[in-house]
Motif scaffolding. Structure first.
Motif, PDB file in Angstrom:
ATOM      1  N   GLU A 163      -6.328   1.107   2.756  1.00  0.00           N
ATOM      2  CA  GLU A 163      -5.220   0.759   3.850  1.00  0.00           C
ATOM      3  C   GLU A 163      -4.377  -0.271   3.503  1.00  0.00           C
ATOM      4  O   GLU A 163      -3.141  -0.304   3.924  1.00  0.00           O
ATOM      5  CB  GLU A 163      -6.047   0.591   5.124  1.00  0.00           C
ATOM      6  N   LEU A 166      -1.822   0.482   1.265  1.00  0.00           N
ATOM      7  CA  LEU A 166      -0.678   1.350   1.772  1.00  0.00           C
ATOM      8  C   LEU A 166       0.212   0.441   2.619  1.00  0.00           C
ATOM      9  O   LEU A 166       1.502   0.435   2.795  1.00  0.00           O
ATOM     10  CB  LEU A 166      -1.260   2.389   2.670  1.00  0.00           C
ATOM     11  N   ALA A 167      -0.567  -0.591   3.400  1.00  0.00           N
ATOM     12  CA  ALA A 167      -0.024  -1.485   4.133  1.00  0.00           C
ATOM     13  C   ALA A 167       1.021  -2.261   3.510  1.00  0.00           C
ATOM     14  O   ALA A 167       2.121  -2.707   3.893  1.00  0.00           O
ATOM     15  CB  ALA A 167      -0.919  -2.522   4.770  1.00  0.00           C
ATOM     16  N   GLY A 169       2.829  -1.270   0.934  1.00  0.00           N
ATOM     17  CA  GLY A 169       3.896  -0.372   0.724  1.00  0.00           C
ATOM     18  C   GLY A 169       3.538   0.537  -0.533  1.00  0.00           C
ATOM     19  O   GLY A 169       4.584   1.130  -1.140  1.00  0.00           O
ATOM     20  N   GLU A 170       2.500   0.599  -0.794  1.00  0.00           N
ATOM     21  CA  GLU A 170       2.189   1.511  -2.225  1.00  0.00           C
ATOM     22  C   GLU A 170       2.140   2.642  -1.756  1.00  0.00           C
ATOM     23  O   GLU A 170       1.671   3.232  -0.639  1.00  0.00           O
ATOM     24  CB  GLU A 170       0.639   1.035  -2.815  1.00  0.00           C
ATOM     25  N   ARG A 171       2.583   3.635  -2.693  1.00  0.00           N
ATOM     26  CA  ARG A 171       2.326   5.226  -2.299  1.00  0.00           C
ATOM     27  C   ARG A 171       0.939   5.389  -2.677  1.00  0.00           C
ATOM     28  O   ARG A 171       0.186   4.779  -3.342  1.00  0.00           O
ATOM     29  CB  ARG A 171       3.214   6.078  -3.380  1.00  0.00           C
ATOM     30  N   ARG A 254       3.231  11.064   5.290  1.00  0.00           N
ATOM     31  CA  ARG A 254       3.769   9.607   5.336  1.00  0.00           C
ATOM     32  C   ARG A 254       2.922   8.719   4.561  1.00  0.00           C
ATOM     33  O   ARG A 254       3.005   7.509   4.695  1.00  0.00           O
ATOM     34  CB  ARG A 254       3.723   9.275   6.822  1.00  0.00           C
ATOM     35  N   HIS A 255       1.966   9.463   3.801  1.00  0.00           N
ATOM     36  CA  HIS A 255       1.223   8.411   3.030  1.00  0.00           C
ATOM     37  C   HIS A 255       0.138   7.637   3.698  1.00  0.00           C
ATOM     38  O   HIS A 255       0.111   6.445   3.483  1.00  0.00           O
ATOM     39  CB  HIS A 255       2.086   7.454   1.890  1.00  0.00           C
ATOM     40  N   ARG A 256      -0.141   8.279   4.782  1.00  0.00           N
ATOM     41  CA  ARG A 256      -1.174   7.476   5.780  1.00  0.00           C
ATOM     42  C   ARG A 256      -2.693   7.919   5.191  1.00  0.00           C
ATOM     43  O   ARG A 256      -2.849   9.424   5.113  1.00  0.00           O
ATOM     44  CB  ARG A 256      -1.150   7.797   7.231  1.00  0.00           C
ATOM     45  N   ARG A 258      -6.003   9.656   5.754  1.00  0.00           N
ATOM     46  CA  ARG A 258      -6.550  10.322   7.119  1.00  0.00           C
ATOM     47  C   ARG A 258      -7.982  10.821   7.122  1.00  0.00           C
ATOM     48  O   ARG A 258      -8.229  12.051   7.113  1.00  0.00           O
ATOM     49  CB  ARG A 258      -5.623  11.720   7.335  1.00  0.00           C
TER      50      ARG A 258
ATOM     51  N   ARG B  44      -0.767  -1.467  13.864  1.00  0.00           N
ATOM     52  CA  ARG B  44      -0.968  -0.279  12.858  1.00  0.00           C
ATOM     53  C   ARG B  44      -0.009   0.745  12.951  1.00  0.00           C
ATOM     54  O   ARG B  44       0.485   1.618  12.275  1.00  0.00           O
ATOM     55  CB  ARG B  44      -2.566   0.110  12.730  1.00  0.00           C
ATOM     56  N   ASP B  48       3.221   2.285  10.847  1.00  0.00           N
ATOM     57  CA  ASP B  48       3.165   3.730  10.535  1.00  0.00           C
ATOM     58  C   ASP B  48       1.940   3.853   9.607  1.00  0.00           C
ATOM     59  O   ASP B  48       1.826   4.896   8.565  1.00  0.00           O
ATOM     60  CB  ASP B  48       4.465   4.047   9.550  1.00  0.00           C
ATOM     61  N   LEU B  49       0.798   3.223   9.834  1.00  0.00           N
ATOM     62  CA  LEU B  49      -0.561   3.500   9.184  1.00  0.00           C
ATOM     63  C   LEU B  49      -1.398   4.437  10.123  1.00  0.00           C
ATOM     64  O   LEU B  49      -2.325   5.101   9.275  1.00  0.00           O
ATOM     65  CB  LEU B  49      -1.337   2.356   8.964  1.00  0.00           C
ATOM     66  N   VAL B  50      -0.821   4.754  11.173  1.00  0.00           N
ATOM     67  CA  VAL B  50      -1.760   5.706  11.885  1.00  0.00           C
ATOM     68  C   VAL B  50      -0.609   6.810  12.480  1.00  0.00           C
ATOM     69  O   VAL B  50       0.373   6.363  12.774  1.00  0.00           O
ATOM     70  CB  VAL B  50      -2.673   5.276  13.064  1.00  0.00           C
ATOM     71  N   PRO B  51      -0.921   8.257  12.929  1.00  0.00           N
ATOM     72  CA  PRO B  51      -0.127   8.881  13.579  1.00  0.00           C
ATOM     73  C   PRO B  51       0.339   8.724  14.718  1.00  0.00           C
ATOM     74  O   PRO B  51      -0.632   8.115  15.361  1.00  0.00           O
ATOM     75  CB  PRO B  51      -1.072  10.405  13.306  1.00  0.00           C
ATOM     76  N   TRP B  52       1.591   8.867  15.208  1.00  0.00           N
ATOM     77  CA  TRP B  52       1.850   8.522  16.459  1.00  0.00           C
ATOM     78  C   TRP B  52       2.884   9.458  17.015  1.00  0.00           C
ATOM     79  O   TRP B  52       3.691  10.081  15.863  1.00  0.00           O
ATOM     80  CB  TRP B  52       2.202   7.034  16.709  1.00  0.00           C
ATOM     81  N   GLY B  68       7.025   6.704   4.152  1.00  0.00           N
ATOM     82  CA  GLY B  68       6.102   5.970   4.616  1.00  0.00           C
ATOM     83  C   GLY B  68       5.952   4.689   3.786  1.00  0.00           C
ATOM     84  O   GLY B  68       6.089   3.695   4.265  1.00  0.00           O
ATOM     85  N   PRO B  69       5.856   4.818   2.375  1.00  0.00           N
ATOM     86  CA  PRO B  69       5.778   3.558   1.659  1.00  0.00           C
ATOM     87  C   PRO B  69       6.875   2.665   1.912  1.00  0.00           C
ATOM     88  O   PRO B  69       6.729   1.521   1.815  1.00  0.00           O
ATOM     89  CB  PRO B  69       5.690   4.334   0.163  1.00  0.00           C
ATOM     90  N   TRP B  71       9.128   2.355   4.290  1.00  0.00           N
ATOM     91  CA  TRP B  71       8.639   1.895   5.800  1.00  0.00           C
ATOM     92  C   TRP B  71       7.888   0.571   5.989  1.00  0.00           C
ATOM     93  O   TRP B  71       8.194  -0.511   6.174  1.00  0.00           O
ATOM     94  CB  TRP B  71       8.382   2.983   6.788  1.00  0.00           C
ATOM     95  N   ARG B  72       6.672   0.806   5.139  1.00  0.00           N
ATOM     96  CA  ARG B  72       5.799  -0.348   5.080  1.00  0.00           C
ATOM     97  C   ARG B  72       6.184  -1.366   4.378  1.00  0.00           C
ATOM     98  O   ARG B  72       5.693  -2.417   4.584  1.00  0.00           O
ATOM     99  CB  ARG B  72       4.265   0.130   4.904  1.00  0.00           C
ATOM    100  N   LEU B  77       2.215  -4.995   7.505  1.00  0.00           N
ATOM    101  CA  LEU B  77       1.243  -5.408   8.252  1.00  0.00           C
ATOM    102  C   LEU B  77       0.625  -6.363   7.322  1.00  0.00           C
ATOM    103  O   LEU B  77       0.080  -6.219   6.252  1.00  0.00           O
ATOM    104  CB  LEU B  77       0.466  -4.166   8.739  1.00  0.00           C
TER     105      LEU B  77
END
Lengths: 268, 203
Positions: A163, A166-167, A169-171, A254-256, A258, B44, B48-52, B68-69, B71-72, B77
């Motif tokens: 996480e 990812l935070a 900005g990595e894919r 969205r590269h989160r 899950r 978070r 955009d690390l969790v779905p919303w 996503g990447p 955006w972050r 964060l």
């Protein structure tokens, strides 16, 4: 020269050893002990059944029956891969991924062996097709199950690191590179060990079988080398496909990460 | 208010929701709420690390239109506990030589150290520098000075204030320290009963 026949008593004695070892394992892990016993019962029944199936197939050689048996084997292998996982999704996609990875690894190379290397007429003769596919599927199944399980466990253990990457900005492909590498390494251990030990520590099963049946050792060795090379190529292909598909399920578009999609299977 | 940098419209998850929230560049937003109210979770969502569900936009561009990447990289964060995965601190930086370590009272030699042997305070300051190194537009900080003494906290606040003004960037942070809230908040967002609202208070 044929191997002496085995009596039911001989097989019963061997089974008794497994029952006894399961008894020792039981206080440590009830699940594993049950696994041993259920596995033993299943294996005996399944092998007895495939013996009958092969007998029928040999008497009536058509590609359709061979194809049908192959598909049943593939589906069973797909189920096995998923049943061995600690983290499950219980979706069709999960099942499909395992099947696809296994088919990519074993079907393609079995076809290559039958059509190009063995070149028997007809090429789909069950005497070659079924044992070859069985060995390919068995090995890719183990390797794929190991890879998937290492990746899913790695993602759960290293959730915080994933996480954080990812935070930043990595894919997902970059954030999960270490986990994918570990999964591939884990899946390749058995086949690499098998190649290293073949002929020195262990005489592989197929060759042993041929020797017991009285085949020429040099020909038995050639077949064994062929099948090991195919297994190495097939498992590697299967692992690469499986690792990619498993990771894709761990992340969304969205590269989160899950992990909420997975459920932990508890040990009783 | 000038045109907002970060804007939220009826954002919703199972746990938390918000109607309309907006903040401009150069602003420092303080997010408050009791423990367990979902402050970290809300950060978070912003990352955009969790779905919303709903609409979040950056400079008028909706999050859905930005991968996503990416955006972050812009809305970054910094969690309350940082994690490190490379052998050396500097391996986590794109431009380690540019990192303003001295501004946070850190020695340059720390770049050559193994992160797992550093103190939690050192790691917390390095985590902030690691984020700044990637040049975000919005910084989301979860308890950024939780492990720091008053002197280090002061240094960090000075660095953040400078970053906000010069970039100009938007800062959204949580804090349990009431004094820090008074010092650092241009705008107050509060979580009440699972809803994030702008209290309208300004420092």
């Amino acid at each position: 020269m044929n191997a002496p026949e085995l009596s039911l008593l001989d097989l019963g004695l061997a089974a008794l050893i497994v029952v006894a070892t399961a008894g020792f394992v039981r206080p440590l892990s009830k699940r594993s002990a049950n696994g041993l016993l259920v596995g033993m019962a299943r294996m005996s029944l399944q092998l007895a059944l495939i013996g009958l199936v092969l007998k029928a197939l040999f008497e009536n050689v058509t590609p359709y029956w061979v194809l049908l048996v192959s598909l049943v084997m593939l589906l069973a292998a797909g189920r096995e891969v998923m049943a061995r996982q600690h983290y499950r999704r219980h979706t069709l996609a999960e099942w499909r991924n395992g099947l696809f990875a296994m088919a990519a690894g074993s079907f393609s190379l079995t076809l290559l062996a039958l059509l190009v290397m063995i070149d028997h007429d007809p090429w789909y003769h069950p005497r070659f097709a079924i044992p070859f596919l069985g060995m390919m599927l068995g090995n890719t199944m183990t390797a794929i199950a190991l890879t998937i399980s290492r990746i899913l466990e790695g993602a759960h253990q290293q959730r915080a690191i994933l996480e954080e990457r990812l935070a930043l900005g990595e894919r997902w492909q970059d954030a999960a590179s270490t986990i994918r590498r570990d999964g591939i390494r884990q899946g390749l251990i058995p086949v690499i060990n098998m190649m290293a030990a073949s002929g020195i520590v262990s005489l592989p099963g197929m060759m042993t079988g041929q020797l017991l049946a009285g085949a020429d050792p040099v020909n038995a060795v050639s077949y064994q080398i062929l099948i090991i090379l195919l297994i190495a190529g097939g498992t590697t292909t299967g692992i690469l496909v499986a690792s990619r598909l498993t990771l894709k399920q761990l992340f969304d578009e969205r590269h989160r990460l899950r992990l909420d999609r997975f459920r932990e299977e508890k040990e009783q | 208010m000038q045109s907002p940098m970060l804007e939220l419209n009826t954002v919703q998850t199972d746990i938390i929701s918000s109607k309309h929230l907006a903040a401009a560049s150069g602003e420092r937003v303080l997010l408050s709420g009791p423990s367990g109210s979902g402050k970290s979770y809300f950060l978070r969502i912003l990352a955009d690390l969790v779905p919303w569900q709903g609409a979040i936009s950056l400079n008028g561009k909706p999050a859905s239109a930005i991968p996503g990447p990416e955006w972050r990289q812009r809305v970054m964060l910094v969690p309350s506990a940082s994690h490190w995965w490379q052998p050396l601190v500097e391996d986590h930086f794109t431009h380690p030589s540019d990192a303003p370590l001295e501004a946070l009272g850190l020695d340059r030699g720390i770049l050559k150290k193994d992160p797992q042997y550093l103190s939690s305070g050192e790691r917390q300051r390095l985590a902030l520098l690691r984020a700044l190194d990637r040049k975000p537009a919005v910084l989301l900080l979860d308890e950024p000075s939780a492990n720091l003494d008053p002197e280090r906290t002061g240094q960090m606040e000075t660095l953040l204030n400078d970053w906000c003004k010069k970039t100009p960037g938007l800062l959204v942070m949580t804090s349990h320290d009431p004094a820090q809230r008074t010092r650092m908040a241009d705008r107050l967002w509060q979580i009440r009963g699972g809803q994030v609202i702008d209290t309208g208070e300004h420092a």
